[in-house]
Design a protein around this motif. Structure first.
Motif, PDB file in Angstrom:
ATOM      1  N   GLU A 204      -1.446  -1.468   4.676  1.00 49.97           N
ATOM      2  CA  GLU A 204      -1.315  -0.012   4.856  1.00 49.97           C
ATOM      3  C   GLU A 204       0.100   0.443   4.510  1.00 49.97           C
ATOM      4  N   LYS A 205       1.085  -0.380   4.854  1.00 45.73           N
ATOM      5  CA  LYS A 205       2.476  -0.069   4.536  1.00 45.73           C
ATOM      6  C   LYS A 205       2.697   0.000   3.033  1.00 45.73           C
ATOM      7  N   GLY A 206       1.985  -0.847   2.290  1.00 46.60           N
ATOM      8  CA  GLY A 206       2.172  -0.917   0.844  1.00 46.60           C
ATOM      9  C   GLY A 206       1.437   0.145   0.057  1.00 46.60           C
ATOM     10  N   LEU A 207       0.549   0.904   0.723  1.00 50.07           N
ATOM     11  CA  LEU A 207      -0.241   1.913   0.009  1.00 50.07           C
ATOM     12  C   LEU A 207       0.605   3.039  -0.571  1.00 50.07           C
ATOM     13  N   LEU A 208       1.860   3.134  -0.163  1.00 48.74           N
ATOM     14  CA  LEU A 208       2.774   4.115  -0.751  1.00 48.74           C
ATOM     15  C   LEU A 208       3.077   3.763  -2.198  1.00 48.74           C
ATOM     16  N   TYR A 209       2.969   2.480  -2.530  1.00 50.54           N
ATOM     17  CA  TYR A 209       3.357   2.014  -3.857  1.00 50.54           C
ATOM     18  C   TYR A 209       2.190   1.471  -4.705  1.00 50.54           C
ATOM     19  N   GLY A 210       1.002   1.414  -4.141  1.00 53.79           N
ATOM     20  CA  GLY A 210      -0.106   0.899  -4.920  1.00 53.79           C
ATOM     21  C   GLY A 210      -1.450   1.072  -4.247  1.00 53.79           C
ATOM     22  N   GLU A 211      -2.499   0.530  -4.890  1.00 49.50           N
ATOM     23  CA  GLU A 211      -3.865   0.632  -4.385  1.00 49.50           C
ATOM     24  C   GLU A 211      -4.573  -0.709  -4.525  1.00 49.50           C
ATOM     25  N   ASN A 212      -5.530  -0.953  -3.636  1.00 51.58           N
ATOM     26  CA  ASN A 212      -6.400  -2.116  -3.754  1.00 51.58           C
ATOM     27  C   ASN A 212      -7.658  -1.730  -4.511  1.00 51.58           C
ATOM     28  N   GLN A 213      -7.948  -2.480  -5.549  1.00 51.01           N
ATOM     29  CA  GLN A 213      -9.146  -2.248  -6.347  1.00 51.01           C
ATOM     30  C   GLN A 213     -10.048  -3.467  -6.225  1.00 51.01           C
ATOM     31  N   VAL A 214     -11.357  -3.246  -6.234  1.00 54.19           N
ATOM     32  CA  VAL A 214     -12.280  -4.374  -6.239  1.00 54.19           C
ATOM     33  C   VAL A 214     -12.019  -5.200  -7.493  1.00 54.19           C
ATOM     34  N   ASN A 215     -11.841  -6.492  -7.310  1.00 49.93           N
ATOM     35  CA  ASN A 215     -11.542  -7.382  -8.432  1.00 49.93           C
ATOM     36  C   ASN A 215     -12.729  -7.411  -9.402  1.00 49.93           C
TER      37      ASN A 215
END
Length: 246
Positions: free
Chosen positions: A210-221
């Motif tokens: 959640e902290k990293g969502l400022l800099y990126g997104e999780n996408q289904v591989n």
């Protein structure tokens, strides 16, 4: 609820199909599972998923198919196997053969659309999936119901892998993707998640916190839908490198 197998019930198990086809039962189960969405779309019902006890007394899943379902599944196999299935049905109907499963079986409750959506909501929250990945999951659940859904949900920015973004900046020799991920994990922007493989082994993959969502997104591989693929915003990557101390 446990039920004894009814010998007069005209069904054939995936175990029998596997035996006739000379294939591993898990592979036949996978084939049937892959064919199920189209069947549901046309007929409006799932295949019956039940449990049986193997030679070790352990409970295992299998499918129990009616004649029309079995003939549909048979289209996956070669001519010889289809011929064996036809003969097997004839023998079952005339009493010349008995079903392979003669142990107590338990019918497994098929998940409702509500159950699936709850599970998908939990997974999306747990893995911090981006909007497009949530859409992909929703389409897989809702496709049999012919509900309208958009084809694509845009991200908040242009997203790329760390490897690609480092290459674009000519930093791939100074900062490897492995070193980038290690520092991102140490600082809490990235984490490692475990899942069970089809062989019962543990597989690890990375997911943006959640902290990293400022800099990126999780996408289904795209290479493995059971895993996430961390992607980072191109316009914030330089700032992120500074935050990580590179």
């Amino acid at each position: 609820m446990a039920n004894e197998l009814n010998p007069n019930k005209k069904t054939m198990s995936s175990l029998e199909i596997a035996e006739l086809a000379g294939r591993n039962h898990k592979d036949v189960m996978r084939s049937i599972r892959d064919m199920e969405p189209a069947w549901v779309k046309v007929n409006g019902r799932n295949f019956a998923l039940v449990e049986y006890k193997d030679a070790k007394g352990e409970t295992r899943p299998c499918y129990e198919l009616h004649y029309d379902e079995c003939m549909y599944v048979a289209s996956k196999f070669n001519d010889e196997t289809r011929a064996k299935l036809v003969v097997r049905w004839r023998d079952l109907e005339t009493g010349k053969a008995e079903p392979i499963i003669s142990l107590v079986k338990t019918e497994m409750k098929q998940p409702t659309i509500s159950d699936k959506m709850k599970a998908a909501t939990w997974a999306a929250k747990f893995l911090n999936l981006n909007e497009n990945s949530k859409l992909i999951i929703a389409k897989q659940i809702l496709e049999p119901y012919n509900l309208p859904l958009p084809d694509y949900t845009p991200s908040k920015g242009i997203i790329k892998s760390a490897t690609k973004l480092l290459e674009e900046r000519g930093l791939e020799r100074q900062i490897s993707a492995q070193a980038f991920n290690k520092i991102a994990m140490q600082k809490g922007f990235l984490c490692e998640v475990e899942r069970n493989s089809s062989r019962g082994q543990k597989k690890k993959f990375k997911s943006i916190t959640e902290k990293g969502l400022l800099y990126g997104e999780n996408q289904v591989n795209p290479n493995n839908p059971k895993e996430t693929q961390p992607l980072w915003y191109g316009d914030k990557f330089d700032e992120f490198l500074n935050v990580l101390g590179f």
